[in-house]
Motif scaffolding. Structure first.
Motif, PDB file in Angstrom:
ATOM      1  N   MET A   1     -10.612   7.967  16.613  1.00 40.67           N
ATOM      2  CA  MET A   1      -9.950   6.668  16.634  1.00 40.67           C
ATOM      3  C   MET A   1      -8.479   6.850  16.268  1.00 40.67           C
ATOM      4  O   MET A   1      -8.149   7.459  15.263  1.00 40.67           O
ATOM      5  N   THR A   2      -7.593   6.302  17.099  1.00 45.82           N
ATOM      6  CA  THR A   2      -6.166   6.339  16.819  1.00 45.82           C
ATOM      7  C   THR A   2      -5.843   5.332  15.723  1.00 45.82           C
ATOM      8  O   THR A   2      -6.196   4.159  15.842  1.00 45.82           O
ATOM      9  N   PRO A   3      -5.179   5.734  14.652  1.00 40.23           N
ATOM     10  CA  PRO A   3      -4.866   4.792  13.579  1.00 40.23           C
ATOM     11  C   PRO A   3      -4.045   3.607  14.085  1.00 40.23           C
ATOM     12  O   PRO A   3      -3.187   3.758  14.962  1.00 40.23           O
ATOM     13  N   LEU A   4      -4.301   2.452  13.515  1.00 40.07           N
ATOM     14  CA  LEU A   4      -3.592   1.247  13.936  1.00 40.07           C
ATOM     15  C   LEU A   4      -2.137   1.251  13.482  1.00 40.07           C
ATOM     16  O   LEU A   4      -1.284   0.627  14.111  1.00 40.07           O
ATOM     17  N   ILE A   5      -1.843   1.918  12.367  1.00 38.29           N
ATOM     18  CA  ILE A   5      -0.465   2.035  11.897  1.00 38.29           C
ATOM     19  C   ILE A   5       0.034   3.430  12.271  1.00 38.29           C
ATOM     20  O   ILE A   5      -0.499   4.434  11.774  1.00 38.29           O
ATOM     21  N   PRO A   6       1.007   3.546  13.136  1.00 39.85           N
ATOM     22  CA  PRO A   6       1.510   4.868  13.524  1.00 39.85           C
ATOM     23  C   PRO A   6       1.995   5.658  12.312  1.00 39.85           C
ATOM     24  O   PRO A   6       2.628   5.113  11.401  1.00 39.85           O
ATOM     25  N   ALA A   7       1.696   6.941  12.295  1.00 37.35           N
ATOM     26  CA  ALA A   7       2.084   7.795  11.166  1.00 37.35           C
ATOM     27  C   ALA A   7       3.596   7.791  10.967  1.00 37.35           C
ATOM     28  O   ALA A   7       4.080   7.818   9.831  1.00 37.35           O
ATOM     29  N   ALA A   8       4.351   7.746  12.060  1.00 36.68           N
ATOM     30  CA  ALA A   8       5.809   7.758  11.947  1.00 36.68           C
ATOM     31  C   ALA A   8       6.315   6.506  11.241  1.00 36.68           C
ATOM     32  O   ALA A   8       7.257   6.565  10.444  1.00 36.68           O
ATOM     33  N   LEU A   9       5.685   5.358  11.532  1.00 39.34           N
ATOM     34  CA  LEU A   9       6.091   4.113  10.878  1.00 39.34           C
ATOM     35  C   LEU A   9       5.778   4.152   9.389  1.00 39.34           C
ATOM     36  O   LEU A   9       6.580   3.701   8.562  1.00 39.34           O
ATOM     37  N   LEU A  10       4.631   4.694   9.050  1.00 40.04           N
ATOM     38  CA  LEU A  10       4.282   4.833   7.630  1.00 40.04           C
ATOM     39  C   LEU A  10       5.271   5.740   6.904  1.00 40.04           C
ATOM     40  O   LEU A  10       5.672   5.471   5.771  1.00 40.04           O
ATOM     41  N   ALA A  11       5.678   6.816   7.579  1.00 41.38           N
ATOM     42  CA  ALA A  11       6.571   7.788   6.959  1.00 41.38           C
ATOM     43  C   ALA A  11       7.955   7.208   6.693  1.00 41.38           C
ATOM     44  O   ALA A  11       8.589   7.526   5.678  1.00 41.38           O
ATOM     45  N   GLN A  12       8.429   6.349   7.592  1.00 47.33           N
ATOM     46  CA  GLN A  12       9.794   5.834   7.461  1.00 47.33           C
ATOM     47  C   GLN A  12       9.866   4.512   6.702  1.00 47.33           C
ATOM     48  O   GLN A  12      10.952   4.038   6.367  1.00 47.33           O
ATOM     49  N   SER A  13       8.693   3.914   6.393  1.00 44.55           N
ATOM     50  CA  SER A  13       8.677   2.638   5.688  1.00 44.55           C
ATOM     51  C   SER A  13       8.687   2.861   4.179  1.00 44.55           C
ATOM     52  O   SER A  13       8.235   3.900   3.685  1.00 44.55           O
ATOM     53  N   ASP A  14       9.217   1.868   3.460  1.00 42.36           N
ATOM     54  CA  ASP A  14       9.230   1.965   2.000  1.00 42.36           C
ATOM     55  C   ASP A  14       8.245   1.012   1.339  1.00 42.36           C
ATOM     56  O   ASP A  14       8.023   1.083   0.130  1.00 42.36           O
ATOM     57  N   LYS A  15       7.639   0.100   2.131  1.00 45.97           N
ATOM     58  CA  LYS A  15       6.688  -0.863   1.565  1.00 45.97           C
ATOM     59  C   LYS A  15       5.772  -1.395   2.657  1.00 45.97           C
ATOM     60  O   LYS A  15       6.055  -1.272   3.848  1.00 45.97           O
TER      61      LYS A  15
END
Length: 366
Positions: A1-15
């Motif tokens: 299953m592809t995660p619903l939150i892209p890993a790149a977005l998680l990495a660049q987000s602060d909250k």
């Protein structure tokens, strides 16, 4: 299953903001998901919106809603950088929305499965340009506006997407939500309910028992909880009295002391029932100051007997054996620790908990 939150977005987000309608039972298991998420993404500040489904413009109810004991637990968990808890009045709700909008969240996740269309709208209102994830129910021709609410979502969280298509515990459901979001796997051992008890709360519990003379008891300490928010899940107070009387007639429980848990507004009723039945070594108990009073007192017990409320889950969290009185409709909410839990279930699907007899409980504790 592809995660619903892209890993790149998680990495660049602060909250990240999670939106949920929580009760104590929900948080007992959902906190494991937040704990695992916090450990996996330590750079992310986790914010939590606790939506009060009892929101009202009746000012007389605001104080009890403002002091809901869940907030004590959530805010002392150390998991959340910010908690939105002032959602119990329409005016405070709108104020909280504006406060959340000012945060410009890159990701908002709705974990609301009741009226999910309402929370799809709320999540998008909070974050007009961010990634918004939530649940949806089937749209019927009677509610076409729900379709437009769900269109505000960028991705859908499935209520349960695990391999098990049959019966599954609520802890597995919540763990699966975090797996869908990020691919995070929460092992079974890490889904066990837990609560960290402040020493002050434990001392208060011991002092309360001493004031009743229960610290010098010669037998076990038993807490009984007959009350639930829904009368369908409650057990008659008269049966609690009968159960205590019959337990006191048995050698194993002859020297036992008993606590009857109640909400503050039910204390007078419990005290009257104790006096009317002439119950020895029996006291009414209520956590009137804060949440931790309850699990701290539970931790002092040798046995807990409860209808299907958060108490039976908290019993697992403090590792005290529990007898749970349940209906058939929500088996996923049975206590997690089967080794220390005995579940008494009604015979028919439509039966209420009061269909369980005193004799059945006596048989279970034998």
């Amino acid at each position: 299953m592809t995660p619903l939150i892209p890993a790149a977005l998680l990495a660049q987000s602060d909250k990240i903001l999670f939106v949920a309608h929580l009760a104590l039972g929900d948080y007992t298991y959902m906190q494991n998901g937040f704990r695992a998420f916090a450990a996996a993404y330590p750079h992310l500040k986790i914010h939590l919106w606790i939506d009060e489904v009892r929101r009202t413009d009746d000012a007389a109810q605001w104080e009890s809603l403002r002091t809901y004991s869940l907030y004590d637990w959530v805010e002392q968990s150390g998991l959340f950088a910010k908690v939105y808890r002032k959602t119990y009045s329409p005016a405070l709700y709108e104020e909280s929305v504006r406060e959340a909008q000012a945060e410009h969240y890159p990701v908002v996740v709705s974990l609301a499965h009741i009226r999910p269309q309402r929370y799809a709208h709320l999540a998008r209102a909070i974050s007009p340009d961010g990634l918004v994830i939530g649940m949806r129910k089937r749209v019927t021709i009677l509610r076409p506006m729900h379709y437009f609410a769900y269109r505000k979502l960028d991705a859908l969280l499935t209520p349960y997407a695990g391999q098990d298509a049959g019966e599954h515990h609520i802890s597995a459901v919540y763990a699966d939500w975090f797996r869908q979001l990020t691919g995070l796997e929460i092992p079974l051992a890490e889904r066990y309910p837990y609560v960290h008890l402040p020493e002050e709360a434990l001392q208060q519990a011991r002092q309360q028992l001493a004031s009743w003379g229960f610290d010098q008891r010669q037998g076990p300490l038993v807490l009984l909880n007959p009350f639930a928010k829904s009368h369908k899940r409650g057990w008659p107070l008269e049966r609690i009295s009968e159960l205590i009387q019959r337990m006191q007639q048995q050698p194993k429980w002859a020297g036992a002391c008993f606590l009857i848990n109640a909400m503050p507004h039910d204390l007078a009723k419990v005290n009257a029932a104790v006096a009317a039945a002439g119950l020895a070594r029996t006291q009414a108990f209520s956590a009137v100051d804060n949440f931790f009073q309850l699990p701290a007192m539970l931790a002092q017990c040798d046995l807990i007997i409860s209808v299907e409320t958060s108490i039976m889950h908290l019993a697992n969290a403090v590792h005290v054996p529990v007898v749970a009185l349940m209906r058939k409709k929500n088996p996923e909410w049975a206590p997690f620790d089967s080794a220390n839990s005995t579940v008494l279930t009604v015979a028919k699907r439509n039966d209420w908990v009061d269909a369980i007899s005193v004799e059945q409980v006596l048989q279970a504790i034998r």
